[in-house]
Design a protein around this motif. Structure first.
Motif, short mmCIF file in Angstrom:
data_model
loop_
_atom_site.label_atom_id
_atom_site.label_comp_id
_atom_site.label_asym_id
_atom_site.label_seq_id
_atom_site.Cartn_x
_atom_site.Cartn_y
_atom_site.Cartn_z
N THR A 62 0.83 -1.21 0.00
CA THR A 62 0.00 0.00 0.00
C THR A 62 0.86 1.25 0.00
OG1 THR A 62 -1.77 -1.15 1.19
CG2 THR A 62 -1.81 1.26 1.23
N VAL A 63 1.87 1.30 0.86
CA VAL A 63 2.74 2.48 0.94
C VAL A 63 3.49 2.68 -0.38
CG1 VAL A 63 4.78 3.44 2.06
CG2 VAL A 63 2.98 2.41 3.43
N PHE A 88 -5.31 7.47 -10.24
CA PHE A 88 -5.29 7.67 -8.80
C PHE A 88 -6.72 7.71 -8.25
CE2 PHE A 88 -3.19 10.47 -5.28
CZ PHE A 88 -3.36 9.42 -4.38
N ALA A 89 -7.57 8.52 -8.89
CA ALA A 89 -8.95 8.62 -8.44
C ALA A 89 -9.67 7.29 -8.56
CB ALA A 89 -9.68 9.70 -9.25
N ALA A 90 -9.40 6.56 -9.64
CA ALA A 90 -10.05 5.26 -9.83
C ALA A 90 -9.61 4.27 -8.76
CB ALA A 90 -9.71 4.73 -11.22
N GLY A 91 -8.33 4.26 -8.44
CA GLY A 91 -7.84 3.35 -7.40
C GLY A 91 -8.47 3.62 -6.05
N ILE A 92 -8.60 4.90 -5.69
CA ILE A 92 -9.23 5.25 -4.43
C ILE A 92 -10.71 4.85 -4.44
CG2 ILE A 92 -9.94 7.19 -2.98
CD1 ILE A 92 -7.32 8.55 -3.72
N LEU A 97 -4.72 0.07 -5.23
CA LEU A 97 -3.69 1.10 -5.42
C LEU A 97 -2.52 0.60 -6.25
CD1 LEU A 97 -3.71 2.67 -1.84
CD2 LEU A 97 -4.77 3.56 -3.92
N ALA A 98 -2.16 -0.67 -6.08
CA ALA A 98 -1.08 -1.24 -6.90
C ALA A 98 -1.50 -1.27 -8.37
CB ALA A 98 -0.73 -2.64 -6.43
N ALA A 99 -2.76 -1.62 -8.65
CA ALA A 99 -3.25 -1.62 -10.02
C ALA A 99 -3.26 -0.21 -10.59
CB ALA A 99 -4.65 -2.22 -10.07
N ALA A 100 -3.66 0.76 -9.76
CA ALA A 100 -3.66 2.16 -10.22
C ALA A 100 -2.25 2.65 -10.51
CB ALA A 100 -4.32 3.03 -9.16
N ALA A 101 -1.29 2.27 -9.66
CA ALA A 101 0.10 2.67 -9.90
C ALA A 101 0.63 2.06 -11.19
CB ALA A 101 0.97 2.25 -8.72
N ALA A 102 0.33 0.78 -11.42
CA ALA A 102 0.76 0.13 -12.66
C ALA A 102 0.13 0.81 -13.87
CB ALA A 102 0.39 -1.35 -12.62
N LEU A 103 -1.14 1.20 -13.76
CA LEU A 103 -1.82 1.88 -14.86
C LEU A 103 -1.19 3.25 -15.14
CD1 LEU A 103 -4.12 1.84 -16.90
CD2 LEU A 103 -5.61 2.80 -15.12
N SER A 104 -0.79 3.96 -14.08
CA SER A 104 -0.13 5.25 -14.26
C SER A 104 1.15 5.11 -15.06
CB SER A 104 0.18 5.89 -12.90
OG SER A 104 -0.98 6.30 -12.25
#
Length: 583
Positions: free
Chosen positions: A59-60, A398-402, A416-423
């Motif tokens: 998460t961090v 970011f918004a989608a992950g949250i 959040l990991a999926a959102a980071a990978a998507l970014s």
């Protein structure tokens, strides 16, 4: 107490002492504690590194990557500039900047949120003649308060969420921290706006920009047959050092500049930018075979940037001469600010210390590479058009992950990991930038301390400590227990890593709740608030160190503003958490 219980307590005491001393890096102290726990049989060898795959660590890491993408959109700076009219004054400036900082740090890394706002704050200080010391410490504290309100706002929240998972089988929700965090943040911000800034030292600090360096840059030409004709840049630097000067750049065709390597040989007609006052050089120019051409504010293509030296930087204790920044990076060190006093002379002999603000000059990409690679904390603003395609590619994932995490469609680490990978996939941040955004020492502390904290439960140490304290002092009422947990967390986080504080205190919080027959949630939240309230020293939180140089603060300045703020936090959080404990 049993032998394992005494051993784990001794080990934790050693970790706290090592971190508090400042002589041992927190990540190394935590890793040493883990290995010692394995060697002593307190942690099974097969589970030694299970903490590094824990949901808290994932998460961090994911939140830090997402923070970097949002950080580079320029949204925060644009809001600050738009909402701060000329002549706002300290009270309104802290209200606006502090509110933006608190709201931003609820979703992105505290340090990133603060570093984005410092340039805006310094521009306000220059424009309205406000001492930076009046704004920067309250702004630092405001961003730390904002981090208390969400799961990803600060690492202690993620750690106590994992503690809840162990106690109840489910982590905290994304906004569960807001129940206590928002009242504390609002009350704390009100204190900072109305009274806190008045208690801060009103020193000038280091608020320099390109205009401030202008009087120190001169353009010279190499005379034919003069001493400098045929000299290397390094040799000329040695000669200029006697006059407190240095070579900044070579000026080429079209007035384009480049930072030269020390081995570059100078020839007649070469034009140079020197960092020194022409009056200080005086007759030395003629003796070196240099002719003063004109004053130059800055060479074309060069930029000036400020960066803070963190306590674990490999620059600490080294002199500017030893760093050889020009040869290694193509960057000049043109000023060092310490406790608000800026040094431009005899830079080669200054030993860099933690909290120093370095004034760097070079091509923009070279300065950015040096700051990123050496782990410095930049004070320069980043800007990207808010509506640009890249900005959307950062904000939307970011918004989608949250949203996915809040809706419960997936656990927060997965979302959040999926959102980071998507970014990264969308190009909001490059893979290299994503890896650089992750604060690896924090992850090492998390991964190493979680198994040690688990050992407190498996050995029964937490329960034994609580039983001993209750037997000696009596069973406290819930408000007293909650206040003590926050106070201990605040004290520890002022001298050691806040993630380590949360990891050590979370099992104790669960044990106290069980002993009192109360739900563990309010006691875990008390630990999260205490561990996030490092307001008394510059070493307790990276944000406090980040503003130390620009604000002109000294070590003993922080408690003046921070001690009343900690009292406000305890006074506001205790009744809120007590009500939660009774429901």
């Amino acid at each position: 107490m049993t032998a394992p219980q005494v051993t784990i307590l001794g080990l934790l005491a050693a970790v706290i002492a090592a971190m508090a001393s400042g002589r041992v890096r927190p990540d190394l102290a935590a890793l040493a504690a883990l290995l010692a726990a394995v060697a002593l049989g307190l942690v099974p060898a097969s589970e030694a590194f299970a903490g590094f795959g824990a949901p808290a660590v994932v998460t961090v890491a994911a939140a830090l990557v997402l923070s970097r993408g949002v950080e580079e959109t320029g949204l925060v700076q644009a809001l600050a500039d738009r909402l701060l009219p000329s002549g706002a004054g300290p009270t309104r400036a802290i209200l606006v900047l502090g509110t933006i900082g608190a709201a931003t740090s609820a979703f992105i890394n505290n340090v990133a949120a603060l570093s984005l706002l410092i340039p805006a704050a310094l521009r306000v200080c220059r424009r309205d003649a406000i001492p930076p010391g009046a704004l920067l410490m309250p702004l630092s504290f405001a961003t730390m308060l904002g981090g208390m309100t969400t799961l990803i706002g600060t690492p202690p929240n993620v750690i106590v969420s994992q503690g809840r998972m162990g106690a109840l089988g489910a982590p905290f929700g994304f906004f569960d921290f807001a129940a206590a965090g928002v009242p504390v943040a609002v009350a704390g911000l009100a204190y900072l706006v109305l009274a806190g800034w008045r208690l801060a030292p009103k020193r000038q600090g280091s608020t320099e920009d390109a205009r401030d360096i202008a009087p120190y840059v001169v353009e010279v030409a190499v005379d034919q047959g003069g001493k400098a004709d045929g000299m290397t840049v390094a040799a000329l630097d040695e000669a200029l050092a006697e006059h407190d000067g240095q070579v900044l750049a070579l000026i080429g065709a079209g007035d384009r500049t480049r930072v030269p390597h020390g081995a570059t040989v100078l020839g007649a007609g070469d034009r140079l930018l020197l960092e020194a006052e022409a009056e200080a050089l005086g007759p030395g120019l003629g003796a070196l075979g240099l002719t003063l051409a004109e004053k130059a504010a800055q060479g074309a293509g060069l930029t000036v940037a400020e960066a803070v030296v963190p306590k674990d930087s490999r620059l600490v204790g080294r002199t500017a001469a030893e760093l050889r920044l020009r040869d290694a990076w193509g960057v000049n060190l043109v000023g060092v600010s310490r406790h608000g006093a800026t040094r431009r002379q005899s830079l080669a002999r200054i030993r860099i210390a933690e909290g120093d603000v370095l004034l760097l000059q070079g091509r923009e990409e070279a300065v950015a590479a040096l700051v990123g690679s050496l782990g410095l904390l930049p004070l320069t603003p980043r800007s990207l058009p808010i509506g640009s395609d890249r900005a959307l590619r950062a904000i939307v994932p970011f918004a989608a992950g949250i949203a996915v995490a809040v809706a419960g469609l997936a656990p927060a680490p997965v979302a959040l990991a999926a959102a980071a990978a998507l970014s990264v996939a969308l190009g909001a941040v490059t893979a290299r930038t994503a890896y650089a955004a992750i604060d690896w020492p924090v992850l090492v502390v998390l991964g190493a301390m979680l198994p040690v904290a688990d050992a407190m439960e498996t050995t029964g140490t937490a329960s034994a400590v609580i039983e001993t304290v209750f037997a000696t002092a009596g069973t406290p009422a819930p408000p007293i227990a909650l206040g003590v947990l926050m106070l201990v967390g605040m004290t520890l986080s002022d001298v050691m890593n806040n993630a380590a504080t949360a990891a050590v205190m979370a099992p104790v919080a669960v044990g106290v709740a069980q002993a009192l027959g109360a739900p563990p949630d309010p006691f875990l939240l008390a630990v999260a608030i205490g561990a996030s309230s490092a307001f008394l020293t510059p070493i307790g939180h990276q944000n406090n160190l980040l503003v130390m140089g620009p604000g002109g603060y000294r070590f003993g300045d922080y408690w003046r503003v921070g001690l009343p703020l900690e009292a406000v936090a305890i006074a506001v959080a205790t009744p809120v958490l007590t009500l939660m404990a009774r429901t």
